[in-house]
Design an enzyme around this catalytic site. Structure first.
Site, PDB file in Angstrom:
ATOM      1  N   ARG A   1      -6.234   0.819  13.971  1.00  0.00           N
ATOM      2  CA  ARG A   1      -4.899   1.119  13.447  1.00  0.00           C
ATOM      3  C   ARG A   1      -5.023   2.251  12.455  1.00  0.00           C
ATOM      4  O   ARG A   1      -6.094   2.513  11.891  1.00  0.00           O
ATOM      5  CB  ARG A   1      -4.284  -0.104  12.765  1.00  0.00           C
ATOM      6  CG  ARG A   1      -5.007  -0.570  11.502  1.00  0.00           C
ATOM      7  CD  ARG A   1      -4.182  -1.591  10.738  1.00  0.00           C
ATOM      8  NE  ARG A   1      -4.855  -2.133   9.562  1.00  0.00           N
ATOM      9  CZ  ARG A   1      -4.907  -1.551   8.368  1.00  0.00           C
ATOM     10  NH1 ARG A   1      -4.355  -0.362   8.185  1.00  0.00           N
ATOM     11  NH2 ARG A   1      -5.520  -2.127   7.351  1.00  0.00           N
TER      12      ARG A   1
ATOM     13  N   ASN B   1      -9.435   5.937   3.720  1.00  0.00           N
ATOM     14  CA  ASN B   1      -8.508   5.590   2.646  1.00  0.00           C
ATOM     15  C   ASN B   1      -8.038   6.833   1.901  1.00  0.00           C
ATOM     16  O   ASN B   1      -7.677   7.819   2.513  1.00  0.00           O
ATOM     17  CB  ASN B   1      -9.130   4.547   1.719  1.00  0.00           C
ATOM     18  CG  ASN B   1      -8.474   3.187   1.879  1.00  0.00           C
ATOM     19  OD1 ASN B   1      -7.247   3.088   1.954  1.00  0.00           O
ATOM     20  ND2 ASN B   1      -9.262   2.133   1.956  1.00  0.00           N
TER      21      ASN B   1
ATOM     22  N   ASN C   1      -4.484   3.897   8.857  1.00  0.00           N
ATOM     23  CA  ASN C   1      -4.506   3.393   7.492  1.00  0.00           C
ATOM     24  C   ASN C   1      -3.840   4.428   6.585  1.00  0.00           C
ATOM     25  O   ASN C   1      -2.670   4.750   6.786  1.00  0.00           O
ATOM     26  CB  ASN C   1      -5.942   3.072   7.064  1.00  0.00           C
ATOM     27  CG  ASN C   1      -6.008   2.114   5.890  1.00  0.00           C
ATOM     28  OD1 ASN C   1      -5.263   1.142   5.849  1.00  0.00           O
ATOM     29  ND2 ASN C   1      -6.896   2.358   4.953  1.00  0.00           N
TER      30      ASN C   1
ATOM     31  N   ASP D   1     -10.142   2.676  -3.147  1.00  0.00           N
ATOM     32  CA  ASP D   1      -9.077   2.563  -2.152  1.00  0.00           C
ATOM     33  C   ASP D   1      -8.176   3.796  -2.296  1.00  0.00           C
ATOM     34  O   ASP D   1      -8.658   4.911  -2.288  1.00  0.00           O
ATOM     35  CB  ASP D   1      -8.322   1.245  -2.358  1.00  0.00           C
ATOM     36  CG  ASP D   1      -7.640   0.759  -1.091  1.00  0.00           C
ATOM     37  OD1 ASP D   1      -7.040   1.580  -0.376  1.00  0.00           O
ATOM     38  OD2 ASP D   1      -7.674  -0.454  -0.816  1.00  0.00           O
TER      39      ASP D   1
ATOM     40  N   GLU E   1       0.830  -1.207   0.000  1.00  0.00           N
ATOM     41  CA  GLU E   1       0.000   0.000   0.000  1.00  0.00           C
ATOM     42  C   GLU E   1       0.866   1.259   0.000  1.00  0.00           C
ATOM     43  O   GLU E   1       2.090   1.190   0.070  1.00  0.00           O
ATOM     44  CB  GLU E   1      -0.882   0.012   1.257  1.00  0.00           C
ATOM     45  CG  GLU E   1      -2.362  -0.252   1.003  1.00  0.00           C
ATOM     46  CD  GLU E   1      -3.104   1.000   0.562  1.00  0.00           C
ATOM     47  OE1 GLU E   1      -2.454   1.962   0.105  1.00  0.00           O
ATOM     48  OE2 GLU E   1      -4.346   1.007   0.664  1.00  0.00           O
TER      49      GLU E   1
END
Length: 308
Positions: free
Chosen positions: A113, A160, A115, A208, A18
């Site tokens: 968490r 995202n 991102n 995303d 990512e």
């Protein structure tokens, strides 16, 4: 509609690859493997397959002690990273990490968490959270200030992609669970997003990571569809990049001229049969789309930016 295809790059597949960011000063690509807790740096190299496209050559890898949702270059030459639920400054010379902020999480027992993250045109970091088991509405979007993290938006499920228009006055944002990309007016003086409205509804997958090119088009990784889709500033789709891996996670422009599209993908969560059908899942991919990107703005760690 322009139809293109991406080809895989050399680094071995990751679990949940990512957050690609091109550091224009060092001419390096930064990316992460979220659940493996890995931060990679690489450069563009040559490939011998006749495509005329560059390859990505991994140079260094730093293993962190938790998940790493995003990394970003800093003005000082350090790297800022969203590690677990803390924001850390990483030294590339000795691998040391200094915590600069922690997420102000509610005491509800939900594990969260960090991102995705991004820097606005003035070098301020925005970073989002999500629940590790994707509890609806358990995440948030934060702004990093000298005194810590300030909540910009609550009730987010999967925080995202973040990207700004070339003028800096629009913020594009994807809470993947909504199935769309939204756009906000963005006040550069106060780092405040407002007037949220849908920009584009996504079908056949979920939005995303994303990035904006010099012409103002938005390039969106479509998780589950094996595609990157580009939309003009009015929301009209004009380019589709096919990727031979269904879980396309993010995208950025790279190279000296910012004309190379780097695409990240994930293997985590695929069944055994899906992995056999997608042997390159988890790799980086590359494409030359005929567009050029905007340079990533480094995080401004040299001045303490107070927001009025």
């Amino acid at each position: 509609m322009q139809h293109l295809s991406a080809v895989p790059c050399g680094p071995v597949p990751g679990r949940l690859t990512e957050g690609p960011v091109w550091d224009q000063r060092s001419q390096e690509l930064l990316w992460v493997d979220i659940t493996a807790g890995l931060f990679h740096r690489g450069s563009l190299g040559t490939r011998g397959d006749g495509t005329g496209l560059p390859d990505v050559v991994r140079r260094t890898t730093l293993a962190l002690d938790s998940t790493v949702g995003a990394v970003h270059p800093c003005r000082s030459g350090a790297t800022i990273a969203a590690v677990g639920t803390s924001i850390q400054m990483l030294s590339l010379t000795d691998g040391r990490a200094e915590e600069v902020a922690t997420a102000p999480l509610p005491a509800d027992g939900i594990r969260r968490r960090f991102n995705d993250a991004g820097c606005d045109p003035r070098g301020r970091l925005l970073v989002g959270t999500m629940a590790t088991d994707v509890v609806p509405g358990a995440g948030a979007l934060y702004l990093l200030e000298p005194q810590g993290l300030r909540v910009l938006m609550e009730s987010v499920t999967v925080s995202n992609g973040l990207a700004w228009s070339p003028c800096g006055q629009l913020l594009y944002y994807a809470d993947s669970a909504t199935g769309r990309v939204d756009v906000f007016d963005y006040d550069l003086a106060t780092a405040t997003p407002s007037r949220r409205r849908p920009f584009v509804e996504v079908s056949g997958g979920v939005p995303d990571g994303l990035t904006v090119d010099r012409d103002g088009s938005l390039w969106v990784a479509i998780w589950g569809a094996g595609q990157v889709r580009a939309y003009a500033s009015d929301g009209t789709a004009h380019t589709q990049v096919s990727v031979p891996a269904s879980q396309v996670s993010s995208v950025t422009f790279a190279g000296p001229r910012l004309d190379i599209l780097i695409i990240t993908t994930a293997a985590e969560g695929l069944t055994r049969d899906e992995r056999r059908a997608q042997p390159d899942a988890g790799r980086l991919f590359v494409c030359r789309p005929g567009s050029t990107g905007l340079p990533a703005v480094p995080f401004d760690d040299l001045t303490r930016q107070e927001i009025p």
